[in-house]
Design a protein around this motif. Structure first.
Motif, short mmCIF file in Angstrom:
data_model
loop_
_atom_site.label_atom_id
_atom_site.label_comp_id
_atom_site.label_asym_id
_atom_site.label_seq_id
_atom_site.Cartn_x
_atom_site.Cartn_y
_atom_site.Cartn_z
N LYS A 35 52.03 41.55 3.27
CA LYS A 35 50.92 42.05 4.09
C LYS A 35 49.69 42.30 3.20
O LYS A 35 48.56 41.94 3.56
CB LYS A 35 51.33 43.34 4.79
N TRP A 37 48.89 40.90 0.35
CA TRP A 37 48.34 39.67 -0.23
C TRP A 37 48.37 38.50 0.75
O TRP A 37 48.32 37.35 0.33
CB TRP A 37 49.13 39.29 -1.49
N GLY A 38 48.43 38.78 2.02
CA GLY A 38 48.65 37.74 3.03
C GLY A 38 47.81 36.50 2.90
O GLY A 38 48.29 35.38 3.08
N HIS A 39 46.53 36.63 2.56
CA HIS A 39 45.62 35.48 2.50
C HIS A 39 45.67 34.77 1.15
O HIS A 39 45.08 33.70 0.99
CB HIS A 39 44.19 35.94 2.75
N LYS A 40 46.35 35.36 0.18
CA LYS A 40 46.37 34.79 -1.18
C LYS A 40 47.43 33.69 -1.29
O LYS A 40 48.48 33.75 -0.66
CB LYS A 40 46.69 35.90 -2.20
N PRO A 41 47.18 32.67 -2.14
CA PRO A 41 48.20 31.64 -2.36
C PRO A 41 49.41 32.22 -3.08
O PRO A 41 49.26 32.96 -4.05
CB PRO A 41 47.48 30.60 -3.22
N THR A 49 50.21 24.22 -0.48
CA THR A 49 50.21 25.64 -0.83
C THR A 49 50.67 26.48 0.35
O THR A 49 50.26 26.25 1.50
CB THR A 49 48.80 26.09 -1.25
N THR A 51 50.57 30.45 1.57
CA THR A 51 50.05 31.79 1.31
C THR A 51 51.19 32.80 1.46
O THR A 51 52.27 32.48 1.99
CB THR A 51 48.92 32.15 2.28
N TYR A 52 50.92 34.03 1.04
CA TYR A 52 51.92 35.08 1.23
C TYR A 52 52.17 35.31 2.72
O TYR A 52 53.31 35.59 3.14
CB TYR A 52 51.49 36.36 0.53
N GLY A 53 51.12 35.20 3.53
CA GLY A 53 51.30 35.36 4.97
C GLY A 53 52.19 34.28 5.56
O GLY A 53 53.04 34.55 6.41
N GLU A 54 52.01 33.04 5.11
CA GLU A 54 52.85 31.94 5.59
C GLU A 54 54.28 32.10 5.11
O GLU A 54 55.24 31.80 5.84
CB GLU A 54 52.27 30.61 5.11
N HIS A 279 49.77 33.69 -8.09
CA HIS A 279 50.04 32.35 -7.58
C HIS A 279 50.94 31.58 -8.54
O HIS A 279 50.68 31.57 -9.75
CB HIS A 279 48.69 31.65 -7.38
#
Length: 553
Positions: A35, A37-41, A49, A51-54, A279
């Protein structure tokens, strides 16, 4: 030196203690960080790639599949047998979120090795790369495995690239032996199935094992080190204290050539870099140096995790020498001893020094590390925070600074024990909770440790542990081998090479012995050197004296 040594003079803003109870479970940690770092790779592989969200969404889908479409229950074991591909972090976090115990499995295992690990662990399911699926299905009836989930290398890529890459790997490179797909579930189908259900959070205990990490220990019989939530959280925080000297949260890109099924790589990339929102670029086949270098050229990387042989192989590649290393600031070495020559060559090529650490599977794995900018080449650094050290002589006496003895350590990262092997656990962890490493070390007065010898007979080939007993057992099954003994000898490329002394009947050849070994041993365990003798040196009770076979200094 007192009986127990605890390092206190840590550099920079390092803490001398960590709190292994900061999180109840690794899944609690995961839930918080994906949550944050959700947008970070999080992970990249072959240009794709996540992301943490994915990773959060996909691992929840896999967990939901395991909970609703299989008979697996919390506490059951699931094996993961994959190279460094995006499916690995999805599968491992999905499995742990479902409350399963992960059995990390080397894709290079022979039939004998894989069959033993599956039976010993009691794994009921396996997620396997397609290239190993035929082997798993061939052995399935001899193991407890009920469900085989197969993934192809580019399964997480967009449709066109996925079809192209998977077809080339299968049809052109011939890297996927034929197997009966009707007896398996595809990983992509499992994720799609999981979308139909809601993932139900599962609570495991702080001291419950969540990973079985197999190691030969001192006997050569592969044993499952039970690593708990507390072990992994503690070692993540211990490692972080070293790393944070040089790293910034959410800003780093690390190259990941070492296999995530190895606890060293998983702790760094799966735990510490997740904790800090950084990352990882996954390298599926680091032995393909040209392809590896091409991948490096397409990434601005700030960190690199490797080992001695890999550093040497890269530095000897002309393409690697031409790369832009201006962003590289943190290189970590572990898994095998770092030589002065390799460290110098790497720093001369990249401009970045190497920081060497030391650990064991049984300690999750980090025991000590050279703090960035405070490294001493030739040492394994200072003990990790919250880690106690004893140097024990052959007589059981605690040794003073500067004297040799077995390195014994105690801390929250030390495993719960070996799965279903209480006697082995008791012989490895003493009554005071100290883990006997089997390595002979010297503790300097400044707190830095040096490994000077190996109490065990273990051989380290390119960072992989090889146990003489296993080699000898396989060779002894050859009809023409009367007796044999395996040792490690220095090797510039692999650190150590396996040499076997053989007493044979009839006219056996090296080629036939190598062929026999290849049928029963993973490639790095196959001996490269043989010496035929009429007899082997033995004690008066008939035990082979390996030390008399080793080359003298």
């Amino acid at each position: 030196m007192s009986e127990i040594y605890r390092h206190t003079n840590y550099p920079g803003n390092m803490k001398a203690e960590v709190n292994p109870d900061a999180y109840e479970t690794v899944v609690d940690l995961f839930n918080e960080k994906v949550k944050t770092w959700g947008h970070k790779p999080a992970f990249t592989c072959m240009g794709k790639t996540l992301t943490y969200g994915e990773l959060d969404v996909l691992s929840a889908q896999f967990a939901a599949y395991l909970q609703n479409s299989t008979d697996l229950e919390p506490g059951d074991r699931i094996a993961l047998q994959m190279p460094n591909i995006l499916q690995f972090p999805i599968a491992i976090w999905g499995a742990m979120r479902a409350g399963l115990v992960v059995v990390n499995t080397n894709p290079l295992y022979t039939d004998r090795e894989l069959e033993h690990q599956m039976n010993d662990s009691g794994a009921k399911a396996i997620v396997v790369y397609a290239g190993m699926a035929a082997q798993v299905l061939r052995l399935q009836s001899k193991t407890p495995i009920e469900r085989v989930i197969v993934t192809e290398i580019a399964d997480m890529h967009p449709p066109i690239k996925r079809a192209l890459v998977n077809t080339v790997v299968k049809r052109v490179k011939k890297m996927v032996p034929a197997y009966d797909a009707s007896s398996t579930v595809s990983f992509r189908d499992a994720l799609n199935e999981g979308k139909k259900f809601s993932y139900r959070p599962v609570k495991t205990g702080h001291d419950d094992p969540i990973i079985f990490q197999y190691t030969g220990g001192t006997t050569g019989v592969a044993k499952g080190a039970m690593l708990t939530n507390r072990n992994l959280i503690a070692n993540m925080l211990q490692s972080y204290e070293f790393f944070q000297i040089s790293l910034n949260d959410g800003e780093e890109t690390f190259i990941t050539p070492l296999p995530l099924y190895h606890i060293y790589a998983f702790t760094v990339h799966g735990m510490v870099l997740m904790y800090t929102g950084n990352h990882s670029v996954l390298i599926p086949n680091p032995r393909d140096i040209p392809a590896f270098v091409k991948e490096l050229a397409s990434n601005e990387f700030t960190g690199f995790v490797g080992l001695n042989t890999l550093f040497v192989a890269l530095c000897n590649n002309e393409g690697f020498q031409k790369l832009d290393f201006s962003k590289l600031k943190f290189t970590i070495s572990g898994g095998m001893a770092l030589t002065h020559a390799a460290a110098d060559q790497w720093e001369n090529t990249t401009g970045c020094p190497i920081y060497e650490g030391y650990g064991m599977t049984e300690s999750s794995p980090v025991i000590s590390f050279n703090p960035p900018t405070f490294q001493q080449i030739g040492t394994i650094g200072i003990p990790a925070p919250s880690t106690e050290v004893r140097i024990v002589g052959e007589d059981g006496e605690i040794q003073p600074f500067g004297e040799r003895g077995e390195l014994c350590v105690r801390g929250p990262q030390v495993m719960k024990g070996y799965w279903n092997r209480p006697a082995d656990t008791e012989s490895t962890i003493d009554s005071d909770g100290f883990l006997k490493t089997g390595d002979i070390a010297i503790l300097q007065e400044d707190g830095y440790l040096r490994i000077v010898d190996r109490k065990k007979d273990m051989i380290v080939v390119s960072g992989f542990n090889v146990y003489p007993n296993e080699i000898e057992d396989v060779l002894a099954s050859h009809p023409d081998v009367v007796e044999c003994a395996a040792i490690g000898v220095p090797n510039e490329k692999t650190g150590e090479a396996i040499k076997v002394f053989v007493v044979a009947q009839n006219s056996v050849t090296e080629e036939s012995l190598i062929a026999h070994c290849r049928e029963n041993l993973t490639g790095y365990k196959v001996p490269k050197l043989f010496e035929f003798r009429d007899e082997l040196p033995k004690t008066n009770v008939g035990k082979v004296l390996r030390r008399e076979l080793r080359p003298t200094e």
